[in-house]
Design a protein around this motif. Structure first.
Motif, PDB file in Angstrom:
ATOM      1  N   LYS A  80       0.837  -1.203   0.000  1.00 26.02           N
ATOM      2  CA  LYS A  80       0.000   0.000   0.000  1.00 26.02           C
ATOM      3  C   LYS A  80       0.871   1.251   0.000  1.00 26.02           C
ATOM      4  O   LYS A  80       1.961   1.246   0.582  1.00 26.02           O
ATOM      5  CB  LYS A  80      -0.901   0.013   1.249  1.00 26.02           C
ATOM      6  CG  LYS A  80      -2.055  -0.986   1.183  1.00 26.02           C
ATOM      7  CD  LYS A  80      -2.998  -0.761   2.354  1.00 26.02           C
ATOM      8  CE  LYS A  80      -4.083  -1.808   2.446  1.00 26.02           C
ATOM      9  NZ  LYS A  80      -5.179  -1.584   1.470  1.00 26.02           N
ATOM     10  N   THR A  81       0.358   2.318  -0.600  1.00 25.57           N
ATOM     11  CA  THR A  81       1.078   3.599  -0.604  1.00 25.57           C
ATOM     12  C   THR A  81       0.968   4.240   0.787  1.00 25.57           C
ATOM     13  O   THR A  81       0.229   3.761   1.655  1.00 25.57           O
ATOM     14  CB  THR A  81       0.451   4.577  -1.620  1.00 25.57           C
ATOM     15  OG1 THR A  81      -0.887   4.862  -1.178  1.00 25.57           O
ATOM     16  CG2 THR A  81       0.432   3.999  -3.034  1.00 25.57           C
ATOM     17  N   GLN A 125      -2.629   5.160   1.419  1.00 21.91           N
ATOM     18  CA  GLN A 125      -3.442   3.967   1.709  1.00 21.91           C
ATOM     19  C   GLN A 125      -3.123   3.392   3.084  1.00 21.91           C
ATOM     20  O   GLN A 125      -4.011   2.921   3.794  1.00 21.91           O
ATOM     21  CB  GLN A 125      -3.216   2.898   0.634  1.00 21.91           C
ATOM     22  CG  GLN A 125      -3.798   3.291  -0.718  1.00 21.91           C
ATOM     23  CD  GLN A 125      -3.274   2.417  -1.856  1.00 21.91           C
ATOM     24  OE1 GLN A 125      -2.248   1.732  -1.710  1.00 21.91           O
ATOM     25  NE2 GLN A 125      -3.968   2.441  -2.984  1.00 21.91           N
ATOM     26  N   ASN A 126      -1.840   3.453   3.475  1.00 23.62           N
ATOM     27  CA  ASN A 126      -1.461   2.956   4.803  1.00 23.62           C
ATOM     28  C   ASN A 126      -2.090   3.798   5.908  1.00 23.62           C
ATOM     29  O   ASN A 126      -2.546   3.258   6.918  1.00 23.62           O
ATOM     30  CB  ASN A 126       0.064   2.936   4.957  1.00 23.62           C
ATOM     31  CG  ASN A 126       0.667   1.577   4.620  1.00 23.62           C
ATOM     32  OD1 ASN A 126       0.494   0.613   5.352  1.00 23.62           O
ATOM     33  ND2 ASN A 126       1.352   1.516   3.494  1.00 23.62           N
ATOM     34  N   VAL A 185      -5.658   2.845   6.562  1.00 24.67           N
ATOM     35  CA  VAL A 185      -5.954   1.469   6.978  1.00 24.67           C
ATOM     36  C   VAL A 185      -6.991   1.376   8.119  1.00 24.67           C
ATOM     37  O   VAL A 185      -7.910   0.560   8.048  1.00 24.67           O
ATOM     38  CB  VAL A 185      -4.651   0.690   7.318  1.00 24.67           C
ATOM     39  CG1 VAL A 185      -4.912  -0.497   8.229  1.00 24.67           C
ATOM     40  CG2 VAL A 185      -3.988   0.215   6.026  1.00 24.67           C
ATOM     41  N   GLN A 201     -10.377   1.700   6.645  1.00 31.26           N
ATOM     42  CA  GLN A 201     -10.708   0.515   5.856  1.00 31.26           C
ATOM     43  C   GLN A 201     -11.142  -0.617   6.792  1.00 31.26           C
ATOM     44  O   GLN A 201     -12.137  -1.303   6.540  1.00 31.26           O
ATOM     45  CB  GLN A 201      -9.473   0.097   5.053  1.00 31.26           C
ATOM     46  CG  GLN A 201      -9.789  -0.936   4.002  1.00 31.26           C
ATOM     47  CD  GLN A 201      -8.517  -1.442   3.318  1.00 31.26           C
ATOM     48  OE1 GLN A 201      -7.399  -1.262   3.824  1.00 31.26           O
ATOM     49  NE2 GLN A 201      -8.703  -2.067   2.189  1.00 31.26           N
ATOM     50  N   LEU A 218     -13.385   5.203   1.948  1.00 29.09           N
ATOM     51  CA  LEU A 218     -12.080   5.856   2.077  1.00 29.09           C
ATOM     52  C   LEU A 218     -12.083   7.275   1.521  1.00 29.09           C
ATOM     53  O   LEU A 218     -11.434   8.168   2.067  1.00 29.09           O
ATOM     54  CB  LEU A 218     -11.003   5.009   1.400  1.00 29.09           C
ATOM     55  CG  LEU A 218     -10.822   3.610   2.009  1.00 29.09           C
ATOM     56  CD1 LEU A 218      -9.594   2.931   1.418  1.00 29.09           C
ATOM     57  CD2 LEU A 218     -10.728   3.670   3.526  1.00 29.09           C
ATOM     58  N   GLU A 276     -10.183  10.915   2.930  1.00 29.15           N
ATOM     59  CA  GLU A 276      -8.899  11.186   2.281  1.00 29.15           C
ATOM     60  C   GLU A 276      -8.333  12.554   2.679  1.00 29.15           C
ATOM     61  O   GLU A 276      -7.130  12.696   2.895  1.00 29.15           O
ATOM     62  CB  GLU A 276      -9.064  11.087   0.768  1.00 29.15           C
ATOM     63  CG  GLU A 276      -7.734  11.048   0.069  1.00 29.15           C
ATOM     64  CD  GLU A 276      -7.840  10.859  -1.432  1.00 29.15           C
ATOM     65  OE1 GLU A 276      -8.600   9.976  -1.879  1.00 29.15           O
ATOM     66  OE2 GLU A 276      -7.155  11.622  -2.142  1.00 29.15           O
ATOM     67  N   ASN A 309       1.930   9.049  -2.580  1.00 27.39           N
ATOM     68  CA  ASN A 309       1.818   7.888  -3.465  1.00 27.39           C
ATOM     69  C   ASN A 309       3.060   7.006  -3.463  1.00 27.39           C
ATOM     70  O   ASN A 309       3.197   6.115  -4.300  1.00 27.39           O
ATOM     71  CB  ASN A 309       1.489   8.355  -4.890  1.00 27.39           C
ATOM     72  CG  ASN A 309       0.148   9.094  -4.912  1.00 27.39           C
ATOM     73  OD1 ASN A 309      -0.796   8.690  -4.217  1.00 27.39           O
ATOM     74  ND2 ASN A 309       0.081  10.192  -5.642  1.00 27.39           N
ATOM     75  N   TYR A 364       5.635   4.101  -1.889  1.00 31.64           N
ATOM     76  CA  TYR A 364       5.485   2.841  -1.158  1.00 31.64           C
ATOM     77  C   TYR A 364       6.507   2.804  -0.019  1.00 31.64           C
ATOM     78  O   TYR A 364       7.546   3.467  -0.090  1.00 31.64           O
ATOM     79  CB  TYR A 364       5.671   1.658  -2.110  1.00 31.64           C
ATOM     80  CG  TYR A 364       4.491   1.497  -3.026  1.00 31.64           C
ATOM     81  CD1 TYR A 364       3.396   0.720  -2.642  1.00 31.64           C
ATOM     82  CD2 TYR A 364       4.442   2.173  -4.250  1.00 31.64           C
ATOM     83  CE1 TYR A 364       2.287   0.605  -3.454  1.00 31.64           C
ATOM     84  CE2 TYR A 364       3.331   2.071  -5.079  1.00 31.64           C
ATOM     85  CZ  TYR A 364       2.251   1.286  -4.677  1.00 31.64           C
ATOM     86  OH  TYR A 364       1.149   1.193  -5.473  1.00 31.64           O
ATOM     87  N   ARG A 409      -1.078   7.187  10.905  1.00 27.00           N
ATOM     88  CA  ARG A 409      -2.091   6.118  10.917  1.00 27.00           C
ATOM     89  C   ARG A 409      -2.715   5.968  12.313  1.00 27.00           C
ATOM     90  O   ARG A 409      -3.915   5.750  12.445  1.00 27.00           O
ATOM     91  CB  ARG A 409      -1.427   4.805  10.478  1.00 27.00           C
ATOM     92  CG  ARG A 409      -2.386   3.619  10.418  1.00 27.00           C
ATOM     93  CD  ARG A 409      -1.653   2.329  10.116  1.00 27.00           C
ATOM     94  NE  ARG A 409      -0.591   2.082  11.092  1.00 27.00           N
ATOM     95  CZ  ARG A 409       0.343   1.142  10.982  1.00 27.00           C
ATOM     96  NH1 ARG A 409       0.362   0.360   9.923  1.00 27.00           N
ATOM     97  NH2 ARG A 409       1.269   1.007  11.918  1.00 27.00           N
TER      98      ARG A 409
END
Ligand code: ADP
Ligand code: MG
Length: 261
Positions: free
Chosen positions: A93-94, A97-98, A101, A104, A110, A114, A131, A133, A149
């Motif tokens: 995940k980027t 995206q992390n 989490v 999610q 999501l 954002e 974006n 990784y 996070r």
């Protein structure tokens, strides 16, 4: 009396290691009140990460219990945010995206979250890396993704395990002040694990001092220094007096006075 946000009652943790049973924590007792910032300070190997794993419901106590708002913790909870000592990012995940989490995991759309994720990424100074990784980031940058996070779902209780230990000195100062500001605005309760005396005194309302393994509470020290604490706080006599008091716990005994095993 109100129910504490987090209560650690007579907690003992014994691991079954290859060399036999190993007691990491013994008869630990302390509380984190609503909106309180509590630092847990102890030497390496005294059971601090074990305590975090127990408080987050990832590991079960051997004896005693951990309760959040009076309810025993038996599994990870949604109203708790965790920042691990290792960033533990998902490699596929980027960064964005992390950070998303936790949303999610709660089955939230999501897209609706954002903007907040991007704001947290900016706060941990990773703007422009949304974006990327994890393998494209340094260890300290990965750790900052883990911090963002931990805040993502706006938990009322934050458990943080040496979150700034892997950061360079300048980023650490910035993150420390951001954490203090976020905490002051939000009224969250924080359990902050560290082995740094100045970091504990700078951030905490109270410092819980742990002994070497098996970790047990040797003292709890109040930090009645006004907020917000600033860079000048580090040079103040009251700050240094509290740091020195804490240093005395960890100073090696003079030669000839070592305790018998
Ligand atoms: P700290 O975070 O304070 O450095 P830890 O909680 O990571 O300490 O570890 C406390 C003690 O428990 C150490 O002696 C460590 O080797 C041991 N330990 C930690 N995890 C395990 C495990 N899963 N199995 C056996 N021993 C462990
Ligand atoms: Mg640890």
């Amino acid at each position: 009396m109100s129910v504490p946000r987090l209560a650690i009652d007579n907690l003992t943790v014994t691991y079954a290691s290859a060399r036999g049973p190993l007691t990491a924590l013994r008869d630990l007792n302390f509380e984190v009140g609503d909106g309180e910032f509590v630092a847990v300070l102890g030497p390496s190997g005294c059971g601090k990460s074990t305590l975090l794993n127990i408080a987050s419901g990832l590991l079960a106590p051997s004896k005693g219990r951990v309760a959040i708002r009076g309810e025993a913790v038996t599994a990870p909870r949604r109203d708790v945010g965790i920042v691990f000592q290792q960033p533990t990012l998902l490699p596929w995940k980027t960064v964005l995206q992390n950070v998303l989490v936790p949303m999610q995991a709660m089955g939230q759309p999501l897209a609706a979250h954002e903007a907040r994720a991007r704001e947290l990424i900016r706060l941990v100074r990773l703007e422009g890396f949304e974006n990327h990784y994890p393998y494209e980031l340094s260890g300290g940058m990965q750790q900052r993704v883990g911090i963002a996070r931990g805040f993502m779902h706006d938990p009322q209780l934050l458990l943080m395990d040496e979150p700034f230990a892997a950061l360079d000195a300048m980023t650490r100062e910035h993150m420390t002040d951001e954490l203090q500001a976020m905490w002051m605005q939000s009224g969250k309760s924080v359990l902050f694990i560290t082995h740094s005396i100045p970091e504990a005194v700078y951030l905490a309302d109270r410092v819980v001092v742990l002994s070497a393994r098996p970790g047990t509470v040797v003292d709890v020290i109040d930090v009645p220094i006004e907020r917000p604490r600033r860079i000048e706080t580090l040079g103040s006599p009251e700050f240094n007096a509290i740091c020195n008091r804490l240093r005395a716990f960890f100073r090696a005994p003079p030669a000839g006075e070592e305790k018998k095993p």
